[in-house]
Design a protein around this motif. Structure first.
Motif, PDB file in Angstrom:
ATOM      1  N   ASP A 112       0.804  -1.221   0.000  1.00  0.00           N
ATOM      2  CA  ASP A 112       0.000   0.000   0.000  1.00  0.00           C
ATOM      3  C   ASP A 112       0.841   1.277   0.000  1.00  0.00           C
ATOM      4  N   ILE A 113       2.160   1.130  -0.018  1.00  0.00           N
ATOM      5  CA  ILE A 113       3.058   2.284   0.045  1.00  0.00           C
ATOM      6  C   ILE A 113       3.466   2.666  -1.380  1.00  0.00           C
ATOM      7  N   LYS A 114       2.970   3.801  -1.848  1.00  0.00           N
ATOM      8  CA  LYS A 114       3.172   4.193  -3.242  1.00  0.00           C
ATOM      9  C   LYS A 114       4.633   4.433  -3.583  1.00  0.00           C
ATOM     10  N   ASP A 115       5.448   4.812  -2.582  1.00  0.00           N
ATOM     11  CA  ASP A 115       6.849   5.113  -2.849  1.00  0.00           C
ATOM     12  C   ASP A 115       7.693   3.866  -3.097  1.00  0.00           C
ATOM     13  N   ILE A 116       7.131   2.684  -2.844  1.00  0.00           N
ATOM     14  CA  ILE A 116       7.885   1.441  -3.030  1.00  0.00           C
ATOM     15  C   ILE A 116       7.349   0.732  -4.273  1.00  0.00           C
ATOM     16  N   PRO A 117       8.122   0.737  -5.363  1.00  0.00           N
ATOM     17  CA  PRO A 117       7.641   0.103  -6.598  1.00  0.00           C
ATOM     18  C   PRO A 117       7.700  -1.423  -6.509  1.00  0.00           C
ATOM     19  N   CYS A 118       6.753  -2.069  -7.112  1.00  0.00           N
ATOM     20  CA  CYS A 118       6.755  -3.527  -7.266  1.00  0.00           C
ATOM     21  C   CYS A 118       6.964  -4.269  -5.952  1.00  0.00           C
ATOM     22  N   PRO A 119       6.028  -4.142  -5.009  1.00  0.00           N
ATOM     23  CA  PRO A 119       6.155  -4.854  -3.727  1.00  0.00           C
ATOM     24  C   PRO A 119       6.353  -6.355  -3.941  1.00  0.00           C
ATOM     25  N   GLY A 120       7.273  -6.914  -3.179  1.00  0.00           N
ATOM     26  CA  GLY A 120       7.526  -8.348  -3.259  1.00  0.00           C
ATOM     27  C   GLY A 120       8.447  -8.766  -4.381  1.00  0.00           C
ATOM     28  N   GLU A 121       8.990  -7.797  -5.111  1.00  0.00           N
ATOM     29  CA  GLU A 121       9.903  -8.104  -6.205  1.00  0.00           C
ATOM     30  C   GLU A 121      11.268  -7.474  -5.935  1.00  0.00           C
ATOM     31  N   TYR A 122      12.309  -8.168  -6.360  1.00  0.00           N
ATOM     32  CA  TYR A 122      13.656  -7.631  -6.196  1.00  0.00           C
ATOM     33  C   TYR A 122      13.842  -6.400  -7.075  1.00  0.00           C
ATOM     34  N   ARG A 123      14.763  -5.548  -6.672  1.00  0.00           N
ATOM     35  CA  ARG A 123      15.030  -4.339  -7.456  1.00  0.00           C
ATOM     36  C   ARG A 123      15.589  -4.722  -8.831  1.00  0.00           C
ATOM     37  N   ASP A 124      15.256  -3.903  -9.849  1.00  0.00           N
ATOM     38  CA  ASP A 124      15.722  -4.157 -11.206  1.00  0.00           C
ATOM     39  C   ASP A 124      16.412  -2.917 -11.758  1.00  0.00           C
ATOM     40  N   VAL A 125      16.537  -2.840 -13.059  1.00  0.00           N
ATOM     41  CA  VAL A 125      17.298  -1.759 -13.684  1.00  0.00           C
ATOM     42  C   VAL A 125      16.704  -0.388 -13.382  1.00  0.00           C
ATOM     43  N   SER A 126      15.416  -0.318 -13.113  1.00  0.00           N
ATOM     44  CA  SER A 126      14.784   0.971 -12.825  1.00  0.00           C
ATOM     45  C   SER A 126      14.892   1.346 -11.352  1.00  0.00           C
ATOM     46  N   LYS A 127      15.481   0.465 -10.559  1.00  0.00           N
ATOM     47  CA  LYS A 127      15.563   0.730  -9.120  1.00  0.00           C
ATOM     48  C   LYS A 127      16.973   0.424  -8.619  1.00  0.00           C
ATOM     49  N   THR A 128      17.970   0.893  -9.330  1.00  0.00           N
ATOM     50  CA  THR A 128      19.343   0.509  -9.028  1.00  0.00           C
ATOM     51  C   THR A 128      19.979   1.362  -7.940  1.00  0.00           C
ATOM     52  N   PHE A 129      19.503   2.576  -7.749  1.00  0.00           N
ATOM     53  CA  PHE A 129      20.140   3.445  -6.764  1.00  0.00           C
ATOM     54  C   PHE A 129      19.574   3.154  -5.378  1.00  0.00           C
ATOM     55  N   VAL A 130      20.165   2.184  -4.736  1.00  0.00           N
ATOM     56  CA  VAL A 130      19.726   1.751  -3.413  1.00  0.00           C
ATOM     57  C   VAL A 130      20.925   1.808  -2.487  1.00  0.00           C
ATOM     58  N   THR A 131      20.748   2.425  -1.335  1.00  0.00           N
ATOM     59  CA  THR A 131      21.838   2.537  -0.376  1.00  0.00           C
ATOM     60  C   THR A 131      21.380   2.008   0.974  1.00  0.00           C
ATOM     61  N   ILE A 132      22.354   1.641   1.798  1.00  0.00           N
ATOM     62  CA  ILE A 132      22.099   1.230   3.169  1.00  0.00           C
ATOM     63  C   ILE A 132      22.307   2.448   4.052  1.00  0.00           C
ATOM     64  N   SER A 133      21.267   2.851   4.755  1.00  0.00           N
ATOM     65  CA  SER A 133      21.343   4.044   5.590  1.00  0.00           C
ATOM     66  C   SER A 133      22.471   3.933   6.605  1.00  0.00           C
ATOM     67  N   GLY A 134      23.338   4.954   6.632  1.00  0.00           N
ATOM     68  CA  GLY A 134      24.436   4.991   7.588  1.00  0.00           C
ATOM     69  C   GLY A 134      25.644   4.171   7.185  1.00  0.00           C
ATOM     70  N   SER A 135      25.645   3.622   5.971  1.00  0.00           N
ATOM     71  CA  SER A 135      26.753   2.765   5.548  1.00  0.00           C
ATOM     72  C   SER A 135      27.591   3.429   4.466  1.00  0.00           C
ATOM     73  N   GLU A 136      28.884   3.157   4.500  1.00  0.00           N
ATOM     74  CA  GLU A 136      29.775   3.659   3.458  1.00  0.00           C
ATOM     75  C   GLU A 136      29.975   2.615   2.359  1.00  0.00           C
ATOM     76  N   PRO A 183      13.799  -2.502  -3.335  1.00  0.00           N
ATOM     77  CA  PRO A 183      14.002  -1.060  -3.507  1.00  0.00           C
ATOM     78  C   PRO A 183      13.947  -0.293  -2.192  1.00  0.00           C
ATOM     79  N   ASP A 184      13.119  -0.746  -1.247  1.00  0.00           N
ATOM     80  CA  ASP A 184      12.980  -0.095   0.060  1.00  0.00           C
ATOM     81  C   ASP A 184      12.351  -1.126   0.997  1.00  0.00           C
ATOM     82  N   GLY A 185      12.462  -0.869   2.300  1.00  0.00           N
ATOM     83  CA  GLY A 185      11.872  -1.772   3.279  1.00  0.00           C
ATOM     84  C   GLY A 185      12.766  -2.924   3.695  1.00  0.00           C
ATOM     85  N   ASN A 186      14.041  -2.885   3.287  1.00  0.00           N
ATOM     86  CA  ASN A 186      14.943  -3.999   3.577  1.00  0.00           C
ATOM     87  C   ASN A 186      15.214  -4.184   5.074  1.00  0.00           C
TER      88      ASN A 186
END
Length: 272
Positions: A112-136, A183-186
């Motif tokens: 139900d969260i519009k900011d998270i594309p394709c719930p239940g699916e792994y990130r793909d080419v359109s969702k490549t910019f993913v970072t771990i908060s607080g991590s280098e 993409p989010d919610g990890n």
């Protein structure tokens, strides 16, 4: 700081004490599930910046009341986590984890969260910019995610019987977060996954409070070099919950398994 070996001995002894009061059935079991649903949902969301407090979380989850002063995203993070939490209890008897289960956890949280594309699916080419908060450290490229997740599941199957359940749960959390497959919610899925393992092995679900966030993020980040530090952090959180539960059972906490008072802030309580 106590060693991991010492902490695991303590949590084993504490769990044996709790198990002596099993089985928990009927209304008692229902109330306990509601108790931890409220707390773990509030805490896991708060770690990610959600401003809904514990009492408001209870109102949303138990009464379906939409509280003022919060965005729809925050509300849906609350209800989504609650749905994933309920599904988690369906997997307790399986004594295993797989990709289908992990994807379902994410779907239930994110659908139900519009900011998270394709719930239940792994990130793909359109969702490549993913970072771990607080991590280098960078996350694996999206093309590596399926292979990394397959390796993660193989690891999970192969080592489970050889590891202490709490150490195994901590390692599963840590390894999953480093892949960051969605993409989010990890982070929230990682904590649900960790608690799935703990509940499958009849241990208490871990609660990481917002005031413990800095220690949590630091130990997770340092876990790439020193994995034992994150295992110790999770073992401490497990012992905290075991101690609370022993007291709920009106039992005395033996001196030899009492946790060190390194985290003096008492968590808020959700009424049951």
């Amino acid at each position: 700081m106590e060693s991991l070996h010492t902490l695991l001995e303590k949590v084993t002894q504490a769990q044996e004490l709790i198990n002596s009061k099993r089985p928990f059935e009927g209304n008692s079991l229902i109330q306990l599930q509601k108790y931890y649903k409220c707390e773990t949902t509030w805490a896991s969301n708060a770690l990610e910046g959600n401003t809904i407090n514990l009492n408001e979380t209870q109102m949303i989850l138990e009464h379906g009341i939409t509280v003022r002063g919060h965005t729809l995203k925050e509300i849906y993070e609350c209800t989504g986590h609650g749905n994933a939490y309920d599904y988690m209890f369906e997997a307790i008897q399986k004594k295993e984890i797989d990709e289908t289960y992990i994807k379902k956890l994410h779907y239930l949280f994110a659908k139900d969260i519009k900011d998270i594309p394709c719930p239940g699916e792994y990130r793909d080419v359109s969702k490549t910019f993913v970072t771990i908060s607080g991590s280098e450290y960078a996350c694996p490229d999206y093309e590596q995610v399926p292979e990394k997740m397959a390796e993660f599941i193989d690891w999970a199957h192969n080592v489970r019987s050889a590891m202490h359940p709490v150490e195994y749960a901590a390692e599963a959390h840590r390894r999953f977060v480093y892949i960051h497959p969605f993409p989010d919610g990890n982070g929230r899925v990682a904590r649900l996954l960790m608690n799935t393992v703990l509940l499958q092995e009849h241990y208490m679900p871990v609660l990481i409070r917002p005031d413990q966030r800095n220690s949590y993020v630091k130990s997770l980040e340092n876990g790439r070099i020193y994995p034992g530090g994150f295992d110790i952090f999770i073992a401490e959180r497990e012992l905290e919950q075991q101690t609370r539960f022993i007291k709920l059972l009106n039992m005395e906490v033996p001196q030899n398994i009492r946790e060190e008072k390194s985290n003096k802030t008492k968590p808020d309580k959700c009424s049951i």
